[in-house]
Motif scaffolding. Structure first.
Motif, PDB file in Angstrom:
ATOM      1  N   LEU A  38       1.056  -1.399   2.717  1.00 14.09           N
ATOM      2  CA  LEU A  38       0.033  -2.206   2.058  1.00 14.09           C
ATOM      3  C   LEU A  38       0.057  -2.043   0.538  1.00 14.09           C
ATOM      4  O   LEU A  38      -0.817  -2.553  -0.154  1.00 14.09           O
ATOM      5  CB  LEU A  38      -1.349  -1.829   2.597  1.00 14.09           C
ATOM      6  CG  LEU A  38      -1.542  -2.102   4.090  1.00 14.09           C
ATOM      7  CD1 LEU A  38      -2.844  -1.490   4.576  1.00 14.09           C
ATOM      8  CD2 LEU A  38      -1.504  -3.590   4.374  1.00 14.09           C
ATOM      9  N   GLU A  39       1.046  -1.296   0.045  1.00 13.09           N
ATOM     10  CA  GLU A  39       1.229  -1.040  -1.381  1.00 13.09           C
ATOM     11  C   GLU A  39       0.030  -0.310  -1.989  1.00 13.09           C
ATOM     12  O   GLU A  39      -0.378  -0.552  -3.116  1.00 13.09           O
ATOM     13  CB  GLU A  39       1.547  -2.330  -2.133  1.00 13.09           C
ATOM     14  CG  GLU A  39       2.847  -2.956  -1.655  1.00 13.09           C
ATOM     15  CD  GLU A  39       3.233  -4.233  -2.378  1.00 13.09           C
ATOM     16  OE1 GLU A  39       2.526  -4.631  -3.323  1.00 13.09           O
ATOM     17  OE2 GLU A  39       4.254  -4.813  -1.990  1.00 13.09           O
ATOM     18  N   ILE A  44      -4.239   5.218  -6.096  1.00 17.18           N
ATOM     19  CA  ILE A  44      -5.362   4.625  -5.369  1.00 17.18           C
ATOM     20  C   ILE A  44      -5.938   5.643  -4.386  1.00 17.18           C
ATOM     21  O   ILE A  44      -7.153   5.751  -4.239  1.00 17.18           O
ATOM     22  CB  ILE A  44      -4.936   3.327  -4.645  1.00 17.18           C
ATOM     23  CG1 ILE A  44      -4.670   2.227  -5.675  1.00 17.18           C
ATOM     24  CG2 ILE A  44      -6.005   2.880  -3.649  1.00 17.18           C
ATOM     25  CD1 ILE A  44      -4.117   0.938  -5.088  1.00 17.18           C
ATOM     26  N   LEU A  45      -5.069   6.410  -3.733  1.00 18.60           N
ATOM     27  CA  LEU A  45      -5.551   7.410  -2.774  1.00 18.60           C
ATOM     28  C   LEU A  45      -6.362   8.498  -3.468  1.00 18.60           C
ATOM     29  O   LEU A  45      -7.373   8.959  -2.933  1.00 18.60           O
ATOM     30  CB  LEU A  45      -4.390   8.009  -1.986  1.00 18.60           C
ATOM     31  CG  LEU A  45      -3.671   7.027  -1.048  1.00 18.60           C
ATOM     32  CD1 LEU A  45      -2.487   7.707  -0.382  1.00 18.60           C
ATOM     33  CD2 LEU A  45      -4.624   6.445  -0.019  1.00 18.60           C
ATOM     34  N   VAL A  46      -5.953   8.897  -4.666  1.00 17.48           N
ATOM     35  CA  VAL A  46      -6.723   9.888  -5.429  1.00 17.48           C
ATOM     36  C   VAL A  46      -8.082   9.296  -5.801  1.00 17.48           C
ATOM     37  O   VAL A  46      -9.119   9.946  -5.644  1.00 17.48           O
ATOM     38  CB  VAL A  46      -5.945  10.334  -6.695  1.00 17.48           C
ATOM     39  CG1 VAL A  46      -6.847  11.117  -7.632  1.00 17.48           C
ATOM     40  CG2 VAL A  46      -4.734  11.156  -6.304  1.00 17.48           C
ATOM     41  N   GLU A  47      -8.074   8.047  -6.261  1.00 14.08           N
ATOM     42  CA  GLU A  47      -9.330   7.391  -6.624  1.00 14.08           C
ATOM     43  C   GLU A  47     -10.229   7.232  -5.394  1.00 14.08           C
ATOM     44  O   GLU A  47     -11.436   7.432  -5.472  1.00 14.08           O
ATOM     45  CB  GLU A  47      -9.051   6.027  -7.260  1.00 14.08           C
ATOM     46  CG  GLU A  47     -10.269   5.435  -7.911  1.00 14.08           C
ATOM     47  CD  GLU A  47      -9.963   4.201  -8.734  1.00 14.08           C
ATOM     48  OE1 GLU A  47     -10.937   3.471  -9.012  1.00 14.08           O
ATOM     49  OE2 GLU A  47      -8.801   3.950  -9.091  1.00 14.08           O
ATOM     50  N   LEU A  48      -9.629   6.916  -4.264  1.00  8.79           N
ATOM     51  CA  LEU A  48     -10.395   6.807  -3.020  1.00  8.79           C
ATOM     52  C   LEU A  48     -11.056   8.145  -2.681  1.00  8.79           C
ATOM     53  O   LEU A  48     -12.215   8.192  -2.267  1.00  8.79           O
ATOM     54  CB  LEU A  48      -9.488   6.342  -1.880  1.00  8.79           C
ATOM     55  CG  LEU A  48     -10.144   6.215  -0.512  1.00  8.79           C
ATOM     56  CD1 LEU A  48     -11.307   5.226  -0.538  1.00  8.79           C
ATOM     57  CD2 LEU A  48      -9.111   5.816   0.530  1.00  8.79           C
ATOM     58  N   SER A  67       0.267   8.468   1.682  1.00 10.29           N
ATOM     59  CA  SER A  67       0.626   7.052   1.682  1.00 10.29           C
ATOM     60  C   SER A  67       1.294   6.627   2.985  1.00 10.29           C
ATOM     61  O   SER A  67       1.341   5.447   3.304  1.00 10.29           O
ATOM     62  CB  SER A  67       1.522   6.728   0.479  1.00 10.29           C
ATOM     63  OG  SER A  67       2.686   7.519   0.515  1.00 10.29           O
ATOM     64  N   SER A  68       1.754   7.596   3.774  1.00  4.42           N
ATOM     65  CA  SER A  68       2.365   7.283   5.070  1.00  4.42           C
ATOM     66  C   SER A  68       1.321   7.101   6.174  1.00  4.42           C
ATOM     67  O   SER A  68       1.659   6.729   7.292  1.00  4.42           O
ATOM     68  CB  SER A  68       3.344   8.388   5.467  1.00  4.42           C
ATOM     69  OG  SER A  68       2.659   9.627   5.597  1.00  4.42           O
ATOM     70  N   PHE A  69       0.052   7.351   5.849  1.00  2.05           N
ATOM     71  CA  PHE A  69      -1.030   7.235   6.828  1.00  2.05           C
ATOM     72  C   PHE A  69      -1.387   5.775   7.094  1.00  2.05           C
ATOM     73  O   PHE A  69      -1.324   4.932   6.205  1.00  2.05           O
ATOM     74  CB  PHE A  69      -2.308   7.910   6.323  1.00  2.05           C
ATOM     75  CG  PHE A  69      -2.344   9.398   6.448  1.00  2.05           C
ATOM     76  CD1 PHE A  69      -1.279  10.136   6.916  1.00  2.05           C
ATOM     77  CD2 PHE A  69      -3.482  10.085   6.061  1.00  2.05           C
ATOM     78  CE1 PHE A  69      -1.336  11.520   7.019  1.00  2.05           C
ATOM     79  CE2 PHE A  69      -3.567  11.463   6.152  1.00  2.05           C
ATOM     80  CZ  PHE A  69      -2.489  12.178   6.640  1.00  2.05           C
ATOM     81  N   THR A  70      -1.848   5.537   8.313  1.00  3.74           N
ATOM     82  CA  THR A  70      -2.549   4.293   8.620  1.00  3.74           C
ATOM     83  C   THR A  70      -4.024   4.553   8.361  1.00  3.74           C
ATOM     84  O   THR A  70      -4.434   5.701   8.142  1.00  3.74           O
ATOM     85  CB  THR A  70      -2.360   3.897  10.096  1.00  3.74           C
ATOM     86  OG1 THR A  70      -2.943   4.911  10.910  1.00  3.74           O
ATOM     87  CG2 THR A  70      -0.888   3.708  10.450  1.00  3.74           C
ATOM     88  N   LEU A  71      -4.818   3.514   8.432  1.00  4.61           N
ATOM     89  CA  LEU A  71      -6.259   3.688   8.248  1.00  4.61           C
ATOM     90  C   LEU A  71      -6.823   4.637   9.307  1.00  4.61           C
ATOM     91  O   LEU A  71      -7.656   5.487   9.007  1.00  4.61           O
ATOM     92  CB  LEU A  71      -6.967   2.325   8.309  1.00  4.61           C
ATOM     93  CG  LEU A  71      -8.458   2.344   8.007  1.00  4.61           C
ATOM     94  CD1 LEU A  71      -8.731   2.820   6.577  1.00  4.61           C
ATOM     95  CD2 LEU A  71      -9.060   0.972   8.227  1.00  4.61           C
ATOM     96  N   ASP A  72      -6.320   4.529  10.546  1.00  2.00           N
ATOM     97  CA  ASP A  72      -6.789   5.420  11.615  1.00  2.00           C
ATOM     98  C   ASP A  72      -6.512   6.883  11.288  1.00  2.00           C
ATOM     99  O   ASP A  72      -7.360   7.752  11.519  1.00  2.00           O
ATOM    100  CB  ASP A  72      -6.127   5.071  12.951  1.00  2.00           C
ATOM    101  CG  ASP A  72      -6.692   3.807  13.576  1.00  2.00           C
ATOM    102  OD1 ASP A  72      -7.910   3.578  13.455  1.00  2.00           O
ATOM    103  OD2 ASP A  72      -5.913   3.058  14.188  1.00  2.00           O
TER     104      ASP A  72
END
Length: 85
Positions: A38-39, A44-48, A67-72
């Motif tokens: 999903l780019e 973005i993950l740090v900001e999240l 970044s290799s994670f899915t939302l689940d």
């Protein structure tokens, strides 16, 4: 596998949060695609992580969301952290 309502609620809440803050499509987030696909980059993950701390009082260490994670998979990590608090 049985999924709790709380987990589904958190999943949709997280999808809405990411969609709102970063302009991403919630349906794509819920599709099972990885953050990489999903780019969604590490910045973005740090900001999240900072948003989760501020809005949900969930403290994640740097690198816990990958970044290799899915939302689940992200929801699983976040729920585990929330339960430890």
């Amino acid at each position: 596998m049985t999924v709790s309502i709380a987990q589904e609620s958190l999943k949709h809440r997280l999808a809405a949060l990411i969609g709102e803050k970063f302009g991403l499509d919630e349906a794509e987030l819920l599709s099972g695609a990885t953050f990489d696909e999903l780019e969604i980059d590490s910045l973005i993950l740090v900001e999240l992580g900072l948003i989760l701390r501020k809005e949900m009082d969930i403290i994640l260490a740097e690198g816990e969301l990958k970044s290799s994670f899915t939302l689940d998979e992200a929801v699983d990590v976040i729920r585990a952290k929330a339960e430890q608090a």
